[in-house]
Structures are given as structure tokens and as C-alpha cells.
Scaffold this active site. Structure first.
Site, PDB file in Angstrom:
ATOM      1  N   CYS A 257       0.807  -1.217   0.000  1.00  0.00           N
ATOM      2  CA  CYS A 257       0.000   0.000   0.000  1.00  0.00           C
ATOM      3  C   CYS A 257       0.841   1.268   0.000  1.00  0.00           C
ATOM      4  O   CYS A 257       0.298   2.364  -0.088  1.00  0.00           O
ATOM      5  CB  CYS A 257      -0.900   0.024   1.234  1.00  0.00           C
ATOM      6  SG  CYS A 257      -1.866  -1.468   1.478  1.00  0.00           S
TER       7      CYS A 257
ATOM      8  N   ARG B  46      -5.894   6.411  -3.434  1.00  0.00           N
ATOM      9  CA  ARG B  46      -6.352   5.021  -3.515  1.00  0.00           C
ATOM     10  C   ARG B  46      -6.589   4.431  -2.123  1.00  0.00           C
ATOM     11  O   ARG B  46      -7.608   3.803  -1.853  1.00  0.00           O
ATOM     12  CB  ARG B  46      -5.312   4.201  -4.275  1.00  0.00           C
ATOM     13  CG  ARG B  46      -5.494   2.701  -4.187  1.00  0.00           C
ATOM     14  CD  ARG B  46      -4.276   1.983  -4.760  1.00  0.00           C
ATOM     15  NE  ARG B  46      -4.372   0.552  -4.561  1.00  0.00           N
ATOM     16  CZ  ARG B  46      -4.027  -0.074  -3.451  1.00  0.00           C
ATOM     17  NH1 ARG B  46      -3.565   0.620  -2.437  1.00  0.00           N
ATOM     18  NH2 ARG B  46      -4.147  -1.373  -3.347  1.00  0.00           N
TER      19      ARG B  46
END
Length: 357
Positions: free
Chosen positions: A193, A234
Site C-alpha cells: 500500500c 487510492r
């Protein structure tokens, strides 16, 4: 690496994962896929050293082996992407990686020396990514910093759940109250991530070509900045869509549970992560590539090789984009026996031939 379905405390959590490692841990404490990745990258680097030493036959053989190992590495990721992540896109890409990598190895072994520029790019990508993957201090800093930044992003939208320890052992889990959210689930940040994978791709691509340092640093800084921002967006998007059930519509839940075996409460996460975010990531990568090419046109050389492997057709991107003056010395499109500058110089037999500049 823990499964994204692991439990964090007594509350369910989902890792925002898109390129992690399978938890195949040996008695020595090193993941099988990690070891395979190191072996592949080490073989790539060895091939480049052998090429630099002008041991061409041995360099081609070592490079071909490295590409096969790289393909096997991605093949080991298929069960993970299919079973745990439930990502159709990543499953397909990991599945086709082995035949594609094996084909690159075959072409390189057969004498397509221009593929060494692509080999160098992949090797440098690994050099950037793998130390981050395996050095605990760096890994912890990246994950927890990304979690804090994502939390700041959530606060801009009126959500402040706080952060506690995720199933991966880092302070990276968004502490939404399961009794107050729609799905009762939350997410936690893992290494994937942080955007380090995409950063490594462009870092390796830019570093692999010969160009003025100022242009290379400019392109790298631009790519890193754009990736960081889009990755943050995101993470915030998925981190809010999962607990608040933005995509828990009845027809989606029915489709995902009936035909894809999804947990009903994970539908919003899967749609946000596996379909919307991943699809937009492909678009973003294309856009970032365009920006990098504008600054460092030399990266068209490895991109030409990628297109040749995928299509079997030679493309002259330098001419197509009117960037012929940036073509590396001695590099050009051609048959599988395309030569590097060193090869071309070595093959010149007429002493009257002017040296290549």
C-alpha cells in the site's frame, strides 16, 4: 506476510494488498517467494556483469535463466492472488508471466542482445524493491507513515477512526467501530500500500538507460510524486469504501457471492480494490509513463523491447514520437539478433568505417 483476511484483535480487517508475498515460510524463516525473487534478481545482475566483462555467451545463458526464474516467481503468486486476494487481473497477469518471461529468456539466449536493456531495468527494479521488502526498519517506517498519511486523508472527509495495530503487527489498522459501520470490517496498511512497487518500476526504468543525470532525477522525482499522491487517494478510497459499504448494493453482493465465492461483507472492499482501484492503476501507470518519456525519451528503448515480446512486431517508438536523436548508441529495432553498441563496434571490419558516436 499475513493474509489480508487475518483478524486484527477481535475485529475483522482487510489488508490493502495488491502485490504482496505469499506466506510460504521455511524453517529458516525466509519466505520461499522472497528467496526466489532474490535468486532471480541476483541472476539478472550476474548476467549484466558478465555482459560488461564481454562474456557474451555466458551472459546470455545466465540472463535467460534469470528470466525463467522470474517467471516461476510470479507463478507461485497465482494461488495467492486467486484464493486470498480474489483479484482476476492480478491472477491473469501472474499466470501469463511465466510463458512471457520464458519467451524473453529464449530470445535473449538466441542472441537478441537489445533485451539486455530490459534485463537491466528489471534488475534495478528488484534492487530498489527487495531491500525495502526485507529490511524491517525501512519496512516499518514506510507502512506506518503511509497509514498516518492515509488517516489524514480520511479526516479531510470527516472520518477520524484512529490507528491501532493491524494483523501484520504494524500500527497501520484503521480503528473503525464495527458496530457503527455498514460492513463491520476495516482495513490495514501493508507494504504494497506504500506504492513502493510502482516507484521501483519507474526507478529501475529510468536508472537503466543512459541519459543526463539532471533529466533522470527530474523524471524520477516527478514519477515518485505522482505515484505517492495517487496511492494516497487510492488508500483513502478503499479504506472508507470497505467499512462504510459504498458498493454493498444487493445486485453486486449477489453477483460476487454467487459466482466469485466472496464473503458478503467483503463485497465493497473487493469492488473498490480489485476492480475500480486496480483498473485505474493501469491508466495511471500509462499516464506516468508518458510523463517520464517526455523527460527521458531514452526509456523508449526498453519499452520497445516490451512491445516486441508482447506482439512479436518491431516498433520504432523513437521515430514515431520524433525522438530519434535520443536513441542509445548502437541501439535499433531489428531482428532477434539486434546488437548493442559494443556488439556493433566489434563487428565492424572496415577500418575506414567512422566510429559510432
Amino acid at each position: 506476510m499475513p493474509s489480508p483476511l487475518s483478524m486484527a484483535g477481535s475485529r475483522p480487517g482487510i489488508g490493502l494488498e495488491h502485490a504482496g508475498q505469499v506466506a510460504f515460510v521455511s524453517d529458516l524463516g525466509i519466505g520461499f517467494t522472497d528467496a526466489l525473487a532474490w535468486l532471480a534478481i541476483g541472476s539478472f545482475l550476474l548476467a549484466l556483469v558478465l555482459q560488461w566483462r564481454d562474456e557474451r555467451d555466458l551472459a546470455r545463458g545466465t540472463g535467460a535463466l534469470a528470466w525463467v526464474l522470474f517467471g516461476v516467481f510470479w507463478l507461485t503468486m497465482v494461488p495467492y492472488y486467486y484464493g486470498e486476494i480474489q483479484s482476476p487481473l492480478q491472477t491473469i497477469l501472474a499466470t501469463v508471466a511465466l510463458p512471457l518471461c520464458a519467451y524473453v529468456g529464449y530470445l535473449l539466449f538466441q542472441g537478441r542482445a537489445s533485451l539486455f536493456v530490459l534485463t537491466k531495468a528489471v534488475a534495478l527494479m528488484g534492487v530498489i524493491y527487495l531491500p525495502v521488502e526485507t529490511i524491517p526498519m525501512v519496512r516499518t517506517w514506510l507502512i506506518e507513515t503511509t497509514a498516518v498519511q492515509t488517516h489524514y486523508g480520511m479526516e479531510l472527509f470527516g472520518h477520524s477512526p484512529g490507528i491501532n495495530e493491524g494483523a501484520n503487527g504494524y500500527q497501520s489498522r484503521f480503528d473503525f467501530d464495527p458496530d457503527e459501520t455498514v460492513t463491520g470490517r476495516t482495513t490495514y496498511i501493508i507494504l504494497a500500500c506504500t506504492g513502493i512497487g510502482s516507484m521501483a518500476i519507474f526507478g529501475g526504468l529510468v536508472a537503466s538507460v543512459s541519459a543526463p543525470l539532471k533529466r533522470k532525477l527530474t523524471a524520477f522525482a516527478l514519477a515518485i510524486g505522482v505515484i505517492w499522491f495517487l496511492n494516497l487517494v487510492r488508500n483513502v478510497f478503499i479504506g472508507l469504501a470497505s467499512p462504510w459499504g459504498w458498493f454493498q448494493q444487493d445486485w453486486l453482493v449477489s453477483l460476487m457471492t454467487t459466482y466469485m465465492g466472496a464473503d458478503p461483507n467483503r463485497v465493497s472492499y473487493l469492488v473498490a480494490h480489485n476492480y475500480i482501484a486496480q483498473s485505474l492503476s493501469v491508466v495511471a501507470l500509462v499516464g506516468i509513463t508518458y510523463l517520464v518519456v517526455k523527460i527521458v525519451p531514452e526509456v523508449l528503448a526498453p519499452l520497445e523491447e516490451v512491445l516486441y515480446v508482447l506482439t512479436g512486431t518491431e516498433y520504432d517508438l523513437f521515430d514515431a514520437l520524433d525522438k530519434s536523436e535520443f536513441r542509445p548508441d548502437g541501439y535499433g529495432t531489428g531482428a532477434a539478433g539486434a546488437e548493442t553498441a559494443a556488439d556493433a563496434d566489434a563487428s565492424s571490419e572496415d577500418p575506414a568505417d567512422p566510429p559510432k558516436q
